[in-house]
Design an enzyme around this catalytic site. Structure first.
Site, PDB file in Angstrom:
ATOM      1  N   ASN A 170      36.914  29.058  64.078  1.00 41.37           N
ATOM      2  CA  ASN A 170      36.408  28.693  65.397  1.00 41.37           C
ATOM      3  C   ASN A 170      34.890  28.812  65.378  1.00 41.37           C
ATOM      4  O   ASN A 170      34.319  29.861  65.646  1.00 41.37           O
ATOM      5  CB  ASN A 170      37.035  29.587  66.465  1.00 41.37           C
ATOM      6  CG  ASN A 170      38.502  29.296  66.619  1.00 41.37           C
ATOM      7  OD1 ASN A 170      38.886  28.271  67.180  1.00 41.37           O
ATOM      8  ND2 ASN A 170      39.345  30.158  66.055  1.00 41.37           N
ATOM      9  N   GLU A 171      34.287  27.687  65.049  1.00 43.06           N
ATOM     10  CA  GLU A 171      32.838  27.644  64.869  1.00 43.06           C
ATOM     11  C   GLU A 171      32.137  27.619  66.225  1.00 43.06           C
ATOM     12  O   GLU A 171      32.799  27.449  67.257  1.00 43.06           O
ATOM     13  CB  GLU A 171      32.479  26.383  64.063  1.00 43.06           C
ATOM     14  CG  GLU A 171      33.100  26.326  62.677  1.00 43.06           C
ATOM     15  CD  GLU A 171      32.481  27.325  61.696  1.00 43.06           C
ATOM     16  OE1 GLU A 171      31.853  28.307  62.133  1.00 43.06           O
ATOM     17  OE2 GLU A 171      32.630  27.119  60.480  1.00 43.06           O
ATOM     18  N   PRO A 172      30.799  27.795  66.249  1.00 47.62           N
ATOM     19  CA  PRO A 172      30.070  27.751  67.514  1.00 47.62           C
ATOM     20  C   PRO A 172      30.490  26.550  68.359  1.00 47.62           C
ATOM     21  O   PRO A 172      30.619  25.433  67.844  1.00 47.62           O
ATOM     22  CB  PRO A 172      28.612  27.611  67.049  1.00 47.62           C
ATOM     23  CG  PRO A 172      28.578  28.314  65.734  1.00 47.62           C
ATOM     24  CD  PRO A 172      29.907  28.047  65.100  1.00 47.62           C
TER      25      PRO A 172
END
Ligand code: F6R
Length: 659
Positions: free
Chosen positions: A186-188
């Site tokens: 869950n990236e930025p």
């Protein structure tokens, strides 16, 4: 009564183990010190302690669920962080009968696309690092599938969510944290409501994975990951971070505001999350970095130095010029009170820092020295300055290269060296027909080699030889003869892959033999708190084990050689250098060794001799600069810090900690 008491204690311990740590409250640290921490955080000495505690917690969840007649549902992570936990679970399975028959597991993520048998696949990772070594039930293992055709992915992800729900939800979720603050992938920008889905990987994440994929270009651009909401639904969450490279993101996740740009901050809202960090990863937490800002602290000598140097940097004035007002405005009045006046504490710290400086005349003369270098090049990168001074002081020096470092040599370098061999054969008759046969085999292999393929023995060996020749040339540049180099080739490294075997008795035996043969007065060891592949840490583990076996009662610290115990006094003094990626802060260093402009130039020339590592680095980590540039900067920076603190002005400096 006695047995009753024992029982009660055992029950209490059992109850404690059965409760999520978050409900038990933070460990022994005072409330004021943790006031800024929005996720309960447990700081333990090192990654092995974390592995044991987390594995115990998982085992108690498994046993509790199984005792209720139900399967335990685990959420699992991959990456370097949880490997120790899996090793400990395997040990518990083997030695304590911990069974995984009644465990259902869901992994967080998988690269996309990714065949399950690829060396990069998280499927393969989980089987190699856990499932193959315990009694896992294959039907109960769930790992996102990197082979689902794109049009079917959405439905597949919905099915994954359904399977978690049908299993009764996750009892305990294990997480690592990426430098972007990602949990899972869950990236930025990943929202709090996100569920299992296909995502694009952040540039920083791909860069971090570049080493594993033998180059950033080969890192997949996408992955399938559980969402933030999927993770959040777990009844208990354990998030782990180890190593100084995680310190900044740990501080951000634990003390910073909730922010969609840092997915881990959402965990601040989860009712039963515990963050486990080692001392290195805890380094930027306020309670560790500047505890005096939060609470009354005990003023140890080390903390006094840290606080005064921090204050000096903060107000931008030399130590001897710090005033009562500076101390008062930065919550350090108690330090002045303790010493009577600002002048007294200023003088004390100024003198302490000054006493750390050791020029050539204060370094050992005529002693036996062994310098352990994890890879060929760490010796000159980290201690090229002192090596030259120690040579000039007439010490008897051995540099022991612990691994061949061959996986970091480019294939094109092998081709170039094979071409050289063929020319030597043509013009000077060197090697005869053997050279042609070798060249043919090597060239054919390299032509069909795909990124990440393990090298054939001939290629691995040529790479080893390239690095050995470079190492000797580097030694000669700092004034040492070729005979001072020893190549230990520790077995743990010889997997041909980025992933190494654990340190075993065979590794320790080799190190021990060298120490017995050389009987050193001083040994130098890479004391990195973390390095990208863990090789430095593992090398240190082998040295520590050998030293402990040879000198069980070894006294420690800079004046240990003055010990009155004759046998213990014969043990070597251990100096730690920090490795290629970072330098010891001046507050932590035991000794600071100055270098002139000319000495720094020699050191850099020695680094140049490691040509296979020079042109463009295969494992750049986060920093695009070449090693010599980082070295120049870090050695000059250390000197500049002393300068700013108001001590003498040196051109450059290396730093060492006496263990
Ligand atoms: C792995 C995962 C990632 C990693 C994170 C840290 O399944 O989902 O979030 O936990 O990238 O990786 P390491 O542990 O290799 O530093």
């Amino acid at each position: 009564m006695t047995s009753g008491t024992r029982h009660d204690a055992a029950d209490a311990r059992q109850a404690r183990d059965n409760a999520p740590v978050a409900m038990r409250g933070p460990s022994s640290v005072s409330g004021a010190l943790t006031a800024l921490e929005r996720i309960p955080t447990v700081v333990l000495d090192d990654h092995l302690d974390i592995a044991v505690q987390v594995a115990r917690r998982i085992a108690s969840v498994i046993r509790a669920r199984n005792a209720e007649g139900r399967d335990a549902v685990l959420g699992l992570a991959t990456g370097s962080t949880p490997i120790g936990v899996y090793r400990e679970l395997i040990r518990m399975h083997r030695d304590e009968g911990l069974s995984f028959r009644r465990v259902v597991s869901f992994n967080l993520d998988e690269y996309y696309p990714m065949p399950p048998d690829s060396i990069h696949s998280y499927h393969r990772f989980m089987w190699e690092n856990l499932f193959a070594h315990v009694d896992a039930d294959r039907k109960k293992v769930h790992i996102p599938d990197g082979t689902v055709p794109r049009p079917k992915l959405e439905a597949w992800c919905a099915g994954y969510e359904r399977a978690i729900r049908d299993a009764g939800g996750i009892d305990i979720q294990i997480l690592g944290i990426g430098k972007t603050g990602h949990i899972g992938f869950n990236e930025p920008g990943s929202g709090e409501q996100s569920r299992t889905r296909l995502v694009h990987l952040d540039a920083l994440t791909r860069r971090d994975a570049a080493a594993d994929f033998f180059g950033e270009d080969f890192v997949p651009r996408e992955a399938v990951t559980m969402g933030v909401a999927t993770i959040f639904a777990a009844r208990e969450i354990v998030i782990i971070a180890t190593g100084e490279h995680k310190a900044r993101v740990v501080q951000r996740a634990v003390e910073g505001p909730v922010d969609i740009e840092v997915a881990a901050t959402f965990l601040q809202r989860h009712p039963a999350t515990t963050f486990y960090v080692d001392a290195a990863a805890a380094g930027d937490l306020t309670r560790v970095a500047t505890p005096w800002l939060l609470d009354q602290v005990e003023w140890t000598p080390r903390r006094t130095i840290e606080a005064v140097t921090w204050l000096s940097a903060k107000v931008g004035r030399a130590i001897l010029k710090l005033t009562q007002q500076d101390y008062a405005e930065h919550k350090l009045s108690s330090l002045v009170a303790r010493h009577g006046s600002p002048g007294a504490v200023n003088g004390l710290v100024f003198n302490e820092l000054g006493a750390k400086i050791r020029g050539k005349s204060k370094l050992p003369h005529g002693k036996r020295v062994v310098c352990f270098s994890p890879h060929p090049d760490d010796d000159v990168i980290s201690m090229g300055g002192i090596l030259r001074k120690l040579t000039e002081n007439g010490n008897d020096i051995i540099v022991a290269y612990m691994t061949s470092g061959n996986i970091a040599v480019f294939d094109h370098d092998v081709r170039r060296h094979v071409d050289f061999l063929l020319r030597m054969q043509r013009d000077h008759g060197v090697g005869g027909a053997d050279v042609k046969a070798l060249a043919k085999k090597v060239t054919a292999f390299l032509a069909r080699k795909k990124p990440g393929d393990v090298d054939i023995p001939e290629v691995a060996d040529i790479k080893r030889l390239i690095r050995e020749a470079e190492a000797i040339s580097g030694l000669e540049t700092v004034g040492l003869p070729a005979t001072s180099g020893r190549f230990l080739n520790l077995p743990f490294y010889q997997t041909g892959k980025v992933k190494k075997d654990p340190i075993g008795p065979a590794d320790v035996k080799i190190v021990k033999k060298l120490l017995q043969e050389t009987d050193p007065d001083y040994i130098f060891v890479a004391g990195d708190l973390s390095d990208p592949h863990g090789t430095h840490r593992m090398c240190k583990e082998a040295i520590d084990a050998a030293v402990a076996e040879l000198w069980p009662n070894r006294p420690r610290g800079p004046h240990a050689h003055r010990s009155t115990d004759a046998k213990a006094a014969r043990s070597p003094e251990v100096w730690l250098y920090r490795g290629a990626w970072q330098e010891w802060p001046v507050t932590e260093a035991t000794w600071l060794v100055p270098m002139s402009q000319e000495e720094l130039r020699f050191k850099i020339q020695a680094i140049f001799k490691h040509q296979s590592q020079k042109d463009s680095m295969p494992f750049p980590g986060q920093d695009d600069r070449e090693f010599w540039q980082r070295v120049e900067q870090r050695n000059k920076d250390t000197a500049a810090i002393l300068d700013q603190l108001g001590l003498a002005e040196y051109f450059a400096m290396e730093a060492y900690v006496v263990d």
